[in-house]
Design an enzyme around this catalytic site. Structure first.
Site, PDB file in Angstrom:
ATOM      1  N   ALA A  96      45.951  42.130  33.227  1.00 45.12           N
ATOM      2  CA  ALA A  96      47.277  41.543  32.978  1.00 45.12           C
ATOM      3  C   ALA A  96      47.301  40.750  31.671  1.00 45.12           C
ATOM      4  O   ALA A  96      48.361  40.558  31.069  1.00 45.12           O
ATOM      5  CB  ALA A  96      47.692  40.652  34.149  1.00 45.12           C
ATOM      6  N   ARG A  97      46.134  40.306  31.218  1.00 40.44           N
ATOM      7  CA  ARG A  97      46.083  39.602  29.920  1.00 40.44           C
ATOM      8  C   ARG A  97      46.449  40.566  28.803  1.00 40.44           C
ATOM      9  O   ARG A  97      47.231  40.234  27.907  1.00 40.44           O
ATOM     10  CB  ARG A  97      44.684  39.030  29.699  1.00 40.44           C
ATOM     11  N   ASP A 155      42.565  40.477  35.169  1.00 40.80           N
ATOM     12  CA  ASP A 155      42.099  40.577  33.776  1.00 40.80           C
ATOM     13  C   ASP A 155      42.978  41.492  32.928  1.00 40.80           C
ATOM     14  O   ASP A 155      43.334  41.159  31.803  1.00 40.80           O
ATOM     15  CB  ASP A 155      40.664  41.140  33.753  1.00 40.80           C
ATOM     16  N   SER A 212      51.425  33.939  40.912  1.00 37.75           N
ATOM     17  CA  SER A 212      50.091  34.107  41.471  1.00 37.75           C
ATOM     18  C   SER A 212      50.097  33.489  42.866  1.00 37.75           C
ATOM     19  O   SER A 212      51.103  32.918  43.303  1.00 37.75           O
ATOM     20  CB  SER A 212      49.072  33.439  40.556  1.00 37.75           C
ATOM     21  N   ARG A 213      48.956  33.578  43.540  1.00 34.47           N
ATOM     22  CA  ARG A 213      48.930  33.006  44.886  1.00 34.47           C
ATOM     23  C   ARG A 213      48.977  31.491  44.834  1.00 34.47           C
ATOM     24  O   ARG A 213      49.287  30.840  45.820  1.00 34.47           O
ATOM     25  CB  ARG A 213      47.716  33.521  45.655  1.00 34.47           C
ATOM     26  N   LYS A 260      47.188  51.751  37.491  1.00 33.62           N
ATOM     27  CA  LYS A 260      46.558  52.917  38.098  1.00 33.62           C
ATOM     28  C   LYS A 260      45.294  52.475  38.804  1.00 33.62           C
ATOM     29  O   LYS A 260      44.730  51.467  38.375  1.00 33.62           O
ATOM     30  CB  LYS A 260      46.273  54.005  37.071  1.00 33.62           C
ATOM     31  N   ARG A 266      37.056  46.787  42.359  1.00 29.35           N
ATOM     32  CA  ARG A 266      36.887  48.251  42.320  1.00 29.35           C
ATOM     33  C   ARG A 266      35.673  48.758  43.083  1.00 29.35           C
ATOM     34  O   ARG A 266      35.412  49.952  43.124  1.00 29.35           O
ATOM     35  CB  ARG A 266      36.836  48.713  40.858  1.00 29.35           C
TER      36      ARG A 266
END
Lengths: 361, 361
Positions: free
Chosen positions: A18-19, A16, A38-39, A102, A174
């Site tokens: 990365a958008r 997300d 991507s995969r 991060k 996370r």
């Protein structure tokens, strides 16, 4: 006006975040969206289509393919933290400059492996802590560094919380021990720690004490925690970070003469401007029925959002290396490492039952 | 309009803060400045002259004389904390209602002696924590109690610091072990603790941990300290209080749905209005480039300053007892006692080398 030399970015994965960074690369005058991997090819293609990649952009069905593209100068790595060591090291070995999400690593040991790979390959590394690049941040630093206005730093309080929904608490990377094992400490706590260190001019605290009462999920991942930091010279800081409370983003820095305060330090309330409050030699009116002087508000405008300024600064450094033979800027890996060191100390304090942990560089 | 029944105040001593409270008594529609006593007649006369006492006011050269004046209904006691037990108990024994400066006592043991004297004599006691009486405080409480807006309380941070000058640090009663032995903890820390308890609806924390690094003066009086509070249900709070940093007065209360914030909770920036900020279900815009919704500001006007509202409420309670045979309102001594209990626990934690101290009522 001549267009500045362009740095070609490859993006590893379609997270997300990365958008937002793709848009920042597109907005940045010296950076180009060159490739995404991507995969699966399909996911990468969809991501490129939806995020403003030019038609000429390369779409790859693997991260390796991005790293093997000789036209890629730099990679942005928003992968889960547990994968940073593998992909960041590989990227560095393939001479790709690194804009790394991060928390940069699971611990400073892993980070040091990454930093060594960068050093060996002569590539720039910068963590993706966007607020560091807002012009407001520089203005606030001017205030903190002005001894007549701010004086000597005495205490900092930083708080970053947001109310994760059920889906997040069940499925987000996370909260998964195999993906982002640092949980809220690595995610929101990273910003608290960074802000405290920033206020302290990156002077490391001598010790860290996690505050009892850390909230864990059933897999042992931190959902909420806090800590207390102490420096040799007597200054102190507290922070609180959590996935379990309303979105709050406070930084208060108190010196002998002045106070700095803002409530949106990581993401400004509005994209093109950022405000903060300062108070200098605050006092009371006669009979203590009001304040004189009162705090004052300051607003800093920015044409480019902070994430584009980050991409632009990173690209400028990469350009200096690529086109002018400069050395990588040490400042950024140093700040990443100090942040990680304190984060590790908080985690160690929690694991040792809330013992005070010395911070050693 | 008929003037409401008046409560006659006697003031014990001529402390600086007594000037503000004298004005508040004069402003309060149901209170009268009736008498002032000091250790010398001259000091008392000067104080009365300079602080708007009516010509008919009684001037006394001792505190005892104030307590022996049968027309005095209530006394305001701004004496050093170490003298509270003597003069508050004597006042209660002489059937004088008590508006008592904070900190109310050196410890809860002394406070209990005072409260017992009040109970025995059937007099009202209230501590002089003025901000409790600002209409803003009630508005903020409405927000905190609205579950759809604020939700469940998760964390509080309170900070009250001011930069004492050289004269204060050498001579003020608040740095003298024989006068206000609780130092910054009793003075500024009192407000931090009260604000945290207020936010927690006066639910006592289960434990208190003072944060290492308390600053003492050469006489062992606290100049700066902080603590961490934990409740059984998982909510937590931190505070920081100090005589050694720029005047700062922050309260941030974070719930599952909302956030409450203000920067002047003890003394509003302006006398006749108080503002605070609330945020409800805060979130980000698309791509996390701004906030939606953003926090909103609220302003509450007041004709009478908060200290006059305090005097007025206290006088109303005293009037109910005097004229209508009502019983003393238990709420106020209960809040004083809870605040003192937590304060005592912070002090105990410091004295025991920063051990966690259980709070027991």
């Amino acid at each position: 006006m001549e267009s500045p030399p362009q740095i070609n970015f490859g993006i590893l994965g379609c997270a997300d975040i990365a958008r937002k960074v793709s848009r920042a690369i597109a907005l940045s005058p010296n950076a180009t969206l060159h490739a995404v991997g991507s995969r699966t090819y399909e996911k990468a293609a969809k991501f490129a289509r939806e995020n403003g990649f030019p038609d000429t952009a390369k779409i790859y069905g693997s991260y390796d393919a991005v790293l093997d593209d000789p036209q890629v100068d730099a990679v942005y790595v928003p992968l889960p933290t547990s994968l940073h060591i593998k992909w960041a090291v590989l990227a560095a070995q393939k001479k790709k400059h690194l804009l790394l999400e991060k928390p940069v690593a699971l611990n400073v040991g892993e980070l040091d492996v990454i930093l060594e790979a960068c050093e060996t390959s002569g590539v720039q590394i910068m963590d993706s802590t966007m607020w560091m690049h807002h012009p407001r941040t520089a203005k606030m630093k001017d205030f903190l560094l002005d001894n007549s206005l701010f004086g000597e730093l005495k205490s900092v309080h930083s708080c970053f919380t947001f109310a994760a929904n059920k889906d997040f608490l069940e499925n987000d990377i996370r909260v998964k021990p195999d993906l982002d094992a640092l949980g809220a400490l690595g995610d929101v706590g990273w910003y608290c720690i960074r802000s405290i260190l920033w206020a302290a001019s990156f002077d490391l605290p001598k010790s860290v004490l996690a505050l009892p009462g850390t909230v864990f999920n059933s897999s042992g991942v931190i959902l909420a925690c806090g800590a207390y930091l102490q420096w040799e010279d007597g200054k102190t800081a507290t922070f609180h970070c959590s996935f379990l409370a309303n979105l709050t983003m406070d930084l208060t820095v108190v010196g002998t003469n002045g106070t700095l305060r803002l409530h949106d330090f990581i993401i400004p309330f509005e994209e093109k401007k950022g405000s903060f409050s300062t108070a200098v030699k605050s006092g009371f009116t006669e009979l203590v029925t009001g304040w004189n002087p009162k705090p004052s508000e300051h607003t800093v405008m920015t044409d480019l959002p902070q994430e584009a300024l980050m991409v632009s600064e990173f690209s400028r450094l990469v350009g200096s290396i690529k086109f002018d033979g400069a050395k990588p800027e040490k400042k950024w890996p140093t700040l990443s490492r100090k942040t990680q060191l304190v984060l590790d100390a908080v985690k160690a304090s929690i694991e040792r039952g809330y013992e005070t942990v010395e911070v050693t560089g």
